[in-house]
Scaffold this motif. Structure first.
Motif, PDB file in Angstrom:
ATOM      1  N   UNK A  89      -0.287   0.287   5.874  1.00  0.00           N
ATOM      2  CA  UNK A  89      -1.481   1.072   5.604  1.00  0.00           C
ATOM      3  C   UNK A  89      -1.091   2.312   4.806  1.00  0.00           C
ATOM      4  N   UNK A  90      -1.624   2.388   3.586  1.00  0.00           N
ATOM      5  CA  UNK A  90      -1.326   3.487   2.673  1.00  0.00           C
ATOM      6  C   UNK A  90      -2.447   4.512   2.794  1.00  0.00           C
ATOM      7  N   UNK A  91      -2.099   5.721   3.160  1.00  0.00           N
ATOM      8  CA  UNK A  91      -3.071   6.777   3.424  1.00  0.00           C
ATOM      9  C   UNK A  91      -3.600   7.386   2.129  1.00  0.00           C
ATOM     10  N   UNK A  92      -4.918   7.633   2.106  1.00  0.00           N
ATOM     11  CA  UNK A  92      -5.574   8.321   0.992  1.00  0.00           C
ATOM     12  C   UNK A  92      -6.511   9.378   1.583  1.00  0.00           C
ATOM     13  N   UNK A  93      -5.959  10.241   2.433  1.00  0.00           N
ATOM     14  CA  UNK A  93      -6.770  11.282   3.057  1.00  0.00           C
ATOM     15  C   UNK A  93      -7.662  10.731   4.134  1.00  0.00           C
ATOM     16  N   UNK A  94      -8.963  10.633   3.878  1.00  0.00           N
ATOM     17  CA  UNK A  94      -9.910  10.122   4.863  1.00  0.00           C
ATOM     18  C   UNK A  94     -10.209   8.636   4.644  1.00  0.00           C
ATOM     19  N   UNK A  95      -9.417   7.980   3.815  1.00  0.00           N
ATOM     20  CA  UNK A  95      -9.543   6.555   3.532  1.00  0.00           C
ATOM     21  C   UNK A  95      -8.133   5.968   3.511  1.00  0.00           C
ATOM     22  N   UNK A  96      -8.059   4.623   3.475  1.00  0.00           N
ATOM     23  CA  UNK A  96      -6.738   4.019   3.356  1.00  0.00           C
ATOM     24  C   UNK A  96      -6.815   2.654   2.699  1.00  0.00           C
ATOM     25  N   UNK A  97      -5.668   2.217   2.226  1.00  0.00           N
ATOM     26  CA  UNK A  97      -5.506   0.906   1.635  1.00  0.00           C
ATOM     27  C   UNK A  97      -4.684   0.079   2.618  1.00  0.00           C
ATOM     28  N   UNK A  98      -5.245  -1.037   3.089  1.00  0.00           N
ATOM     29  CA  UNK A  98      -4.547  -1.926   4.017  1.00  0.00           C
ATOM     30  C   UNK A  98      -3.919  -3.056   3.223  1.00  0.00           C
ATOM     31  N   UNK A  99      -2.609  -3.149   3.260  1.00  0.00           N
ATOM     32  CA  UNK A  99      -1.896  -4.229   2.587  1.00  0.00           C
ATOM     33  C   UNK A  99      -1.601  -5.304   3.624  1.00  0.00           C
ATOM     34  N   UNK A 100      -2.104  -6.512   3.383  1.00  0.00           N
ATOM     35  CA  UNK A 100      -1.971  -7.608   4.330  1.00  0.00           C
ATOM     36  C   UNK A 100      -1.167  -8.733   3.676  1.00  0.00           C
ATOM     37  N   UNK A 101      -0.043  -9.095   4.293  1.00  0.00           N
ATOM     38  CA  UNK A 101       0.792 -10.135   3.723  1.00  0.00           C
ATOM     39  C   UNK A 101       0.134 -11.506   3.869  1.00  0.00           C
ATOM     40  N   UNK A 102       0.241 -12.335   2.827  1.00  0.00           N
ATOM     41  CA  UNK A 102      -0.283 -13.681   2.914  1.00  0.00           C
ATOM     42  C   UNK A 102      -1.048 -14.157   1.696  1.00  0.00           C
ATOM     43  N   UNK A 103      -1.019 -13.413   0.616  1.00  0.00           N
ATOM     44  CA  UNK A 103      -1.754 -13.841  -0.587  1.00  0.00           C
ATOM     45  C   UNK A 103      -1.133 -15.102  -1.163  1.00  0.00           C
ATOM     46  N   UNK A 104      -1.982 -16.094  -1.417  1.00  0.00           N
ATOM     47  CA  UNK A 104      -1.519 -17.349  -1.984  1.00  0.00           C
ATOM     48  C   UNK A 104      -2.262 -17.725  -3.263  1.00  0.00           C
ATOM     49  N   UNK A 105      -3.426 -17.142  -3.516  1.00  0.00           N
ATOM     50  CA  UNK A 105      -4.222 -17.504  -4.687  1.00  0.00           C
ATOM     51  C   UNK A 105      -3.633 -16.904  -5.962  1.00  0.00           C
ATOM     52  N   UNK A 106      -4.143 -17.388  -7.096  1.00  0.00           N
ATOM     53  CA  UNK A 106      -3.697 -16.899  -8.393  1.00  0.00           C
ATOM     54  C   UNK A 106      -4.179 -15.486  -8.663  1.00  0.00           C
ATOM     55  N   UNK A 107      -3.838 -15.000  -9.842  1.00  0.00           N
ATOM     56  CA  UNK A 107      -4.191 -13.625 -10.225  1.00  0.00           C
ATOM     57  C   UNK A 107      -5.703 -13.458 -10.376  1.00  0.00           C
ATOM     58  N   UNK A 108      -6.198 -12.285 -10.001  1.00  0.00           N
ATOM     59  CA  UNK A 108      -7.611 -11.943 -10.155  1.00  0.00           C
ATOM     60  C   UNK A 108      -7.933 -11.767 -11.639  1.00  0.00           C
ATOM     61  N   UNK A 109      -9.141 -12.158 -12.016  1.00  0.00           N
ATOM     62  CA  UNK A 109      -9.565 -11.960 -13.402  1.00  0.00           C
ATOM     63  C   UNK A 109     -10.603 -10.842 -13.478  1.00  0.00           C
ATOM     64  N   UNK A 110     -11.754 -11.015 -12.862  1.00  0.00           N
ATOM     65  CA  UNK A 110     -12.754  -9.941 -12.876  1.00  0.00           C
ATOM     66  C   UNK A 110     -12.810  -9.197 -11.547  1.00  0.00           C
ATOM     67  N   UNK A 111     -12.462  -9.863 -10.443  1.00  0.00           N
ATOM     68  CA  UNK A 111     -12.474  -9.179  -9.145  1.00  0.00           C
ATOM     69  C   UNK A 111     -11.400  -8.097  -9.160  1.00  0.00           C
TER      70      UNK A 111
END
Length: 151
Positions: free
Chosen positions: A46-68
């Protein structure tokens, strides 16, 4: 939709982002952005951004995002492109600063001063910032009836 009987959206507490490998993701982000941990587990961080955070969850298997994608707000966007490129990011063509991380996540980077997003002065102080808005961003806020001086 503006139904007063429905709960209102207030903001985003966090974004959960799937990555191939937690250590790889943290190393990549750490070469581009200064950040602190909120916490860490075996398959998440969990990467802190003050009053928000970014949760990094291991397990990505899909290809690269294009518009998302998701957008990160920074205090100084001027160095991000060079740092992202030097860290192995794929820089995408277009009017914004978008790049793809090693896991295939598309990230858009915007500068705080240029958009209507606000961090409370107390949160800014706790994060060690004293950020200001551009004239255009101030006008956007005022058009919505928001007085940034009160925040």
């Amino acid at each position: 939709m503006n139904d007063t009987d429905l709960p209102s959206l207030v903001g985003i507490n966090h974004v959960a982002l799937e990555v191939r490998d937690i250590d790889e993701a943290l190393d990549f982000l750490g070469r581009i952005f200064a950040f602190e941990f909120r916490g860490r587990g075996e398959d998440r961080a969990f990467v802190d951004m003050g009053d928000q955070f970014l949760a990094l969850m291991e397990g990505r298997e899909q290809g690269a995002d294009t518009t998302r994608h998701f957008g990160l707000v920074v205090d100084d966007r001027s160095r991000v492109r060079d740092l992202a490129e030097a860290s192995g990011a794929i820089i995408l063509e277009g009017p914004f600063l978008d790049f793809v991380d090693p896991s295939g996540n598309r990230i858009q980077v915007v500068e705080y001063r240029d958009l209507q997003f606000l961090k409370d002065k107390g949160v800014q102080e706790a994060m060690g910032f004293d950020l200001n808005k551009s004239g255009d961003a101030m006008a956007e806020l005022e058009d919505k009836g928001i007085d940034p001086g009160r925040i």
